[in-house]
Motif scaffolding. Structure first.
Motif, short mmCIF file in Angstrom:
data_model
loop_
_atom_site.label_atom_id
_atom_site.label_comp_id
_atom_site.label_asym_id
_atom_site.label_seq_id
_atom_site.Cartn_x
_atom_site.Cartn_y
_atom_site.Cartn_z
N UNK A 20 0.82 -1.29 0.16
CA UNK A 20 -0.13 -0.03 0.05
C UNK A 20 0.87 1.37 0.01
N UNK A 21 2.05 1.19 0.73
CA UNK A 21 3.09 2.43 0.84
C UNK A 21 3.57 2.72 -0.42
N UNK A 22 3.89 1.41 -1.22
CA UNK A 22 4.49 1.52 -2.79
C UNK A 22 3.44 2.18 -3.52
N UNK A 23 2.13 1.63 -3.49
CA UNK A 23 1.10 2.04 -4.36
C UNK A 23 0.89 3.54 -4.31
N UNK A 24 1.20 4.19 -3.09
CA UNK A 24 0.89 5.51 -2.79
C UNK A 24 1.90 6.37 -3.66
N UNK A 25 3.19 5.83 -3.76
CA UNK A 25 4.19 6.37 -4.35
C UNK A 25 3.96 6.21 -5.88
N UNK A 26 3.52 5.00 -6.42
CA UNK A 26 3.14 4.84 -7.81
C UNK A 26 2.15 5.68 -8.46
#
Length: 420
Positions: A20-26
């Protein structure tokens, strides 16, 4: 590696919080093509909320890209947000490259709402725009199949099979065509297709339909074998038991038919029709105690089933369980839709107990409805003679002799009354 790729990799590892954290960066850093691919992957993983965020962000950047609206509408349908889905679809015009896809999504939406006519119109419009598109023909076939419009479904599936398409969306079209022919009552054609299906693709519903179709075509042994196979593979398939038992009954194997009916009841204990058939076989085999037990169990499930009440009362008359019969019948007499057989049964019970006034009352009530029924007027003629109602007895005898002029018992009774 892009943030989208890292997101998907973490999801595959089950590390959802990190993903989910990586998704926010994506969403902040990855290019639009990458985000579009990410949205598709997220949706395929069942992460519709994440996919929705991604498609929404892309739609903000590309407000004229209607394919994003169809994707968001599809997600909204899955979430049960029908109004939201309709809003997305309504903004897609017929001139849009995504209009065809919008029609298919709308058709799916209206099917979930039970608005099958509207769904059909959407699909027919789509078919007029892309007559060679197999997905649309398949969607129409499935709509017709699921709404039991089997003749229309046959046309759709046949067209696809003629194109060499035998499977679509993990659906065996030969199977669907066979089931559609069976549903339309065209059993010869149905059997030709159903028998082509390999065992590994023959699910329980299709196996049942195969056996049922064989039964309709008098291929009784094949039907019996397949009903047995179905029950062996899935003993909880309650619909198969009555058909198998009926075959066994027709072959004269009443003992086996009874066992099959009882096995069916163990699976479908609330099926009053199954109780009724089981009782019939039990009585044919002289198992009156079992029949009484089954009827009482059935009435516990469906106490207002008058057919069961009459069956039990008739059996209690035969078994001379008069007290039980009176207790049973008093629960129902006086109801608006009471079966007149119950008045007759109660009349017979009271007559046997020499409670003649009560017997007369119930015989008279039954006569109002059963006065033209041969077995009733045969019985009541003797009763009226025994209680001194000569004219009523003669009236019943004469009515009976009009249809059975050579019945010696009734002729003798008529002679006796004529000379009394």
């Amino acid at each position: 590696m892009s943030f989208s790729e890292e997101t998907l990799d973490l999801i595959a590892q089950g590390k959802i919080d990190e993903a989910h954290k990586k998704f926010a960066w994506a969403l902040r850093k990855d290019d639009d093509d990458t985000l579009y691919s990410l949205a598709e992957e997220l949706y395929s993983y069942g992460l519709s909320t994440w996919a929705k965020r991604t498609y929404t962000k892309l739609l903000e950047r590309y407000p004229d890209e209607d394919s994003l609206r169809t994707a968001l509408a599809d997600i909204a349908i899955g979430e049960g947000n029908d109004d939201e889905a309709l809003n997305y679809l309504a903004s897609i015009q017929p001139t849009s490259p995504a209009y065809l896809e919008a029609l298919l999504v709308a058709a799916d939406l209206y099917q979930t709402q039970g608005m099958f006519d509207v769904s059909e119109q959407k699909l027919l419009t789509a078919a007029s725009l892309a007559p060679d598109e197999s997905v649309i023909q398949f969607a129409l076939g499935e709509l017709y199949f699921n709404t039991k419009q089997y003749t229309k479904a046959i046309g759709c599936y046949l067209d696809l099979i003629k194109q060499g398409i035998l499977n679509l969306s993990q659906v065996n079209l030969v199977q669907r065509l066979g089931l559609s022919y069976a549903g339309a009552g065209r059993f010869e054609q149905a059997l030709g297709y159903l028998e082509q299906i390999h065992d590994d693709q023959l699910d329980n519903d299709t196996l049942f339909q195969l056996a049922f179709t064989q039964l309709q075509l008098d291929r009784v042994d094949d039907a019996e074998r397949n009903f047995k196979k179905l029950i062996d593979e899935d003993s909880s398939y309650g619909t198969a038991y009555p058909y198998l038992a009926q075959i066994q009954e027709d072959k004269g194997d009443l003992a086996q038919a009874l066992r099959t009916y009882e096995e069916g009841l163990a699976v479908d204990e609330y099926n009053t029709n199954l109780y009724r058939k089981t009782v019939e076989i039990a009585l044919k085999l002289g198992k009156t105690a079992l029949a009484e037990k089954l009827l009482r169990q059935a009435l516990e499930q469906d106490p207002q089933n008058m057919t069961l009440v009459v069956q039990l009362s008739n059996l209690l008359v035969e078994l001379k369980k008069d007290t039980d019969n009176i207790q049973l019948l008093k629960q129902y007499l006086g109801d608006d839709e009471v079966d007149p057989q119950l008045y007759w049964n109660l009349g017979r019970v009271y007559a046997r107990q020499d409670q003649l006034a009560l017997a007369e009352e119930n015989y008279d009530a039954a006569r109002t409805y059963l006065g033209q029924q041969d077995d009733f007027i045969y019985d009541v003629a003797f009763f009226y003679r025994n209680v001194g109602r000569r004219d009523d007895a003669l009236e019943c005898i004469n009515a009976y002799l009009q249809r059975h002029p050579n019945d010696s018992t009734m002729l003798d009774l008529q002679d006796q009354l004529m000379y009394e």
